[in-house]
Design an enzyme around this catalytic site. Structure first.
Site, mmCIF file in Angstrom:
data_model
loop_
_atom_site.group_PDB
_atom_site.id
_atom_site.type_symbol
_atom_site.label_atom_id
_atom_site.label_comp_id
_atom_site.label_asym_id
_atom_site.label_seq_id
_atom_site.Cartn_x
_atom_site.Cartn_y
_atom_site.Cartn_z
ATOM 1 N N GLY A 138 52.257 14.706 4.541
ATOM 2 C CA GLY A 138 52.968 15.825 5.164
ATOM 3 C C GLY A 138 53.467 16.830 4.138
ATOM 4 N N ARG A 172 45.632 13.369 5.027
ATOM 5 C CA ARG A 172 46.164 12.006 5.087
ATOM 6 C C ARG A 172 45.101 10.922 4.879
ATOM 7 N NH1 ARG A 172 51.431 11.668 6.334
ATOM 8 N NH2 ARG A 172 52.404 13.273 7.629
ATOM 9 N N ASP A 182 55.550 7.528 0.100
ATOM 10 C CA ASP A 182 55.442 6.117 -0.297
ATOM 11 C C ASP A 182 54.014 5.585 -0.140
ATOM 12 O OD1 ASP A 182 55.867 6.431 2.429
ATOM 13 O OD2 ASP A 182 56.953 4.563 2.676
ATOM 14 N N ASP A 183 53.366 5.927 0.976
ATOM 15 C CA ASP A 183 52.001 5.429 1.187
ATOM 16 C C ASP A 183 51.033 6.019 0.155
ATOM 17 O OD1 ASP A 183 52.463 3.728 3.348
ATOM 18 O OD2 ASP A 183 52.398 5.385 4.767
ATOM 19 N N LYS A 224 57.154 12.851 -3.189
ATOM 20 C CA LYS A 224 57.273 13.912 -2.195
ATOM 21 C C LYS A 224 57.583 13.323 -0.833
ATOM 22 C CE LYS A 224 54.650 14.108 0.717
ATOM 23 N NZ LYS A 224 53.577 13.959 1.706
ATOM 24 N N THR A 225 58.401 13.886 -0.057
ATOM 25 C CA THR A 225 58.510 13.727 1.393
ATOM 26 C C THR A 225 59.855 14.270 1.855
ATOM 27 O OG1 THR A 225 58.538 12.321 3.345
ATOM 28 C CG2 THR A 225 59.272 11.250 1.334
ATOM 29 N N ASP A 284 61.257 13.311 4.321
ATOM 30 C CA ASP A 284 61.970 12.200 4.962
ATOM 31 C C ASP A 284 63.053 11.593 4.071
ATOM 32 O OD1 ASP A 284 60.091 12.695 6.854
ATOM 33 O OD2 ASP A 284 59.207 10.701 6.881
ATOM 34 N N GLY A 303 61.531 12.776 10.437
ATOM 35 C CA GLY A 303 61.853 11.660 9.551
ATOM 36 C C GLY A 303 61.265 10.433 10.202
HETATM 37 P P1 FBP Z 1 55.042 12.291 4.641
HETATM 38 O O1 FBP Z 1 55.678 10.942 4.687
HETATM 39 O O2 FBP Z 1 53.589 12.255 4.394
HETATM 40 O O3 FBP Z 1 55.767 13.202 3.679
HETATM 41 O O4 FBP Z 1 55.210 12.987 6.057
HETATM 42 C C1 FBP Z 1 56.433 13.065 6.662
HETATM 43 C C2 FBP Z 1 56.389 13.666 8.023
HETATM 44 O O5 FBP Z 1 56.824 15.013 7.984
HETATM 45 C C3 FBP Z 1 57.246 12.845 8.978
HETATM 46 O O6 FBP Z 1 58.585 13.262 8.941
HETATM 47 C C4 FBP Z 1 56.556 13.047 10.296
HETATM 48 O O7 FBP Z 1 56.758 11.957 11.159
HETATM 49 C C5 FBP Z 1 55.109 13.146 9.912
HETATM 50 O O8 FBP Z 1 55.083 13.652 8.601
HETATM 51 C C6 FBP Z 1 54.313 14.039 10.813
HETATM 52 O O9 FBP Z 1 52.975 13.962 10.427
HETATM 53 P P2 FBP Z 1 51.862 15.009 10.816
HETATM 54 O O10 FBP Z 1 52.053 16.207 9.924
HETATM 55 O O11 FBP Z 1 50.594 14.304 10.499
HETATM 56 O O12 FBP Z 1 52.048 15.351 12.247
#
Ligand code: FBP
Length: 548
Positions: free
Chosen positions: A78, A142, A172-173, A199-200, A202, A248
């Site tokens: 994300g 992703r 983390d992933d 990065k995130t 969250d 989050g």
């Molecule tokens: P990351 O953990 O990859 O930083 O993504 C966080 C996030 O923004 C979450 O808060 C949310 O649940 C998810 O990505 C949404 O994912 P997508 O952009 O694939 O809809």
């Protein structure tokens, strides 16, 4: 590209760096490390990158010359404000090592490495993106890097481009994948270093050595601005309850930080729900009670903050989701052939009796959302589940029943909001602009030192940037074994909200007062120019965690 006035002015901002990174730099190795849990299993899986020491950079009197080497960079997962500054810090850092070094960006995430989709990031391109939000310089994705043939396909292009180090900017992933890749290339003696960057938005990739993940600061400030605006609207019209879901995926750091910034009437913290073994009905009763108590004082309005990941923390729901994850992973093919109209009955017939009963009790929409495709890392896509509507509908039903019993006198009208995507690409705050640039620059320093399997780390972040401490943390140090897709896997441990931590305690000490009084705070928009107390404040979470 037509640029906004802010974008033009912001391009001239020179992010601040820790003092130690400004001149010649030397790496000082600390103690050997071990993983946070499951040491034996992790050591066995990472024989080449386990137990490495912590690294800290210090100023050196001696200049060192570095051979020419090319570097690759990937944005993964994300979006989070500041990604472009990690890349510009990395670019400036590797050019300082040797001006002949080149930087290549892989397009649309880890998939770009596997598919050999890349571009050279030249000085002109980098200058266009300094201090801007978004990941659009090369895009993100992703794709999970986990298979040997992906690692080999990646190595083909790295070899072809003379890339000796790869920087993976992710959560983390993605950093788990970076660690697996570092181990693989080390085991094969391919001479490719892999470095991660935290990065995130969250905020759940943090530990003793990683104080915060980048993007959390800007995203929380962006959400707090709009929640503040809603609170002012709500306190002006005095007729709506606003149910606000905040992004989050798992941890409630964003909801908690926003609550500390705006002082809402209610904020649910998923980790507390789990610890107190609360049911969905317990949560609904808690909210309805505050609504009824405020109504008794003539206040038929308020704000409720709901973390996106709540549903997974309600113990009965968690057990249901765990069984659903395993079941869907094992029976994906069969499930894909079941007609949409029969899917609910099919799932009810396949689950264990207790989970089947919980599943059957859910509103149709939420039940269906729980069986939607998992993301490539096996996570339920909680941002697609409308928890804010689920809760407000259940609160309305409870209040109607209380009204009949004469326990509630008031009017209840709800508005729903989801704040998520709009915070992920905001122009980085000064904190994120500086922090990200420093993380990128530190990654370059780790590359210069020949390190692999490390995450770039910048600490002491509530002090002025000059005093920040730059270094590297072995990624294996953050790992433990967890069940994913029905199998035990090594993964970086997610940092959830600690109920004995200072941020939660500060919130818990004030929430009853915030529930009854209208004690709203209106933070206003992020400021980039002006007095330091307006422009350079770190999050309340960081300040409380560091005793400030
Ligand atoms: P990351 O953990 O990859 O930083 O993504 C966080 C996030 O923004 C979450 O808060 C949310 O649940 C998810 O990505 C949404 O994912 P997508 O952009 O694939 O809809």
């Amino acid at each position: 590209m037509t640029k906004s006035a802010l974008q033009i002015a912001r391009a001239a901002y020179q992010p601040k760096l820790p003092k130690a990174l400004k001149g010649h730099v030397k790496a000082v190795a600390g103690e050997a490390t071990q993983s946070v849990a499951d040491q034996e299993a992790i050591q066995k899986l990472f024989p080449n990158t386990y137990g490495m020491p912590l690294i800290k950079f210090e100023t050196s009197a001696e200049a060192v010359s570095f051979p020419v080497m090319n570097v690759g960079v990937i944005l993964s997962g994300g979006q989070a404000p500041g990604g472009h500054n990690v890349i510009s810090g990395l670019f400036d850092g590797i050019k300082k090592l040797n001006p002949e070094n080149k930087l290549y960006g892989f397009i649309l995430g880890p998939g770009g490495l596997v598919d050999h989709n890349y571009m050279e990031l030249t000085a002109d391109i980098i200058d266009e993106y300094r201090n801007t939000g978004g990941f659009d310089i090369i895009g993100s994705g992703r794709t999970k890097l986990e298979k040997e043939d992906q690692f080999e396909k990646g190595y083909e292009i790295l070899k072809e481009l003379g890339i000796k180090a790869l920087v993976i900017i992710g959560g983390d992933d993605s950093n788990t994948n970076a660690c697996v890749l570092a181990e693989y290339y080390a085991a094969k003696n391919y001479g490719v270093q892999v470095i991660g960057c935290p990065k995130t938005i969250d905020g759940d990739l943090k530990n003793d050595m990683i104080e915060t993940s980048f993007g959390f600061d800007t995203a929380c400030k962006t959400y707090s601005e709009v929640i503040g605006n809603i609170q002012r609207d709500c306190n002006s019209a005095r007729k709506y309850w606003h149910f606000i879901k905040l992004m989050g995926r798992s941890a409630s750091h964003i909801a908690l930080e926003c609550a500390l910034q705006v002082q809402p009437n209610i904020c649910i913290i998923s980790e507390e729900v789990e610890a107190k073994d609360m049911s969905l009905d317990d949560i609904v009763t808690y909210i309805a009670k505050v609504v009824a108590d405020r109504a008794a004082q003539g206040n038929n309005f308020g704000t409720v903050l709901i973390p996106e990941g709540l549903i997974e923390f309600i113990p009965a729901m968690k057990r249901l989701i765990a069984e659903l994850n395993d079941f869907l992973a094992a029976n994906a093919e069969e499930f894909s052939h079941i007609k949409k109209s029969h899917q609910r009955d099919y799932i009810i017939s396949k689950l264990s009796p207790a989970n089947s009963a919980v599943y059957a009790s859910l509103p149709e929409g939420v039940a269906r959302q729980l069986t939607l495709d998992r993301d490539p890392h096996g996570n339920v896509q909680v941002s697609l589940i409308e928890t804010e509507k689920l809760l407000s509908e259940m609160v309305a039903t409870k209040l109607a029943a209380w009204k009949e019993e004469g326990k509630y006198v008031g009017k209840f009208a709800a508005q729903h909001h989801f704040f998520g995507y709009e915070g992920r690409c905001a122009a980085p705050s000064n904190f994120d602009a500086d922090y990200c640039y420093s993380l990128g620059y530190t990654a370059a320093a780790l590359i210069g030192e020949g390190k692999t399997g490390y995450m770039s780390s910048v600490r002491n972040t509530t002090a002025p940037a000059e005093e920040w401490i730059a270094g590297g943390v072995p990624i294996t140090m953050m790992m433990n074994m967890e069940r994913r897709h029905g199998e035990m896997k090594p993964v970086i441990q997610k940092a959830l909200v600690k109920l004995d931590g200072a941020p939660f305690k500060a919130f818990a000490a004030q929430r009853e007062q915030w529930a009854m009084e209208t004690a709203y705070v209106y933070p206003g928009p992020i400021q980039y120019f002006g007095p330091t107390e307006v422009c350079d404040q770190p999050t309340k979470t960081l300040q409380l965690e560091q005793g400030k």
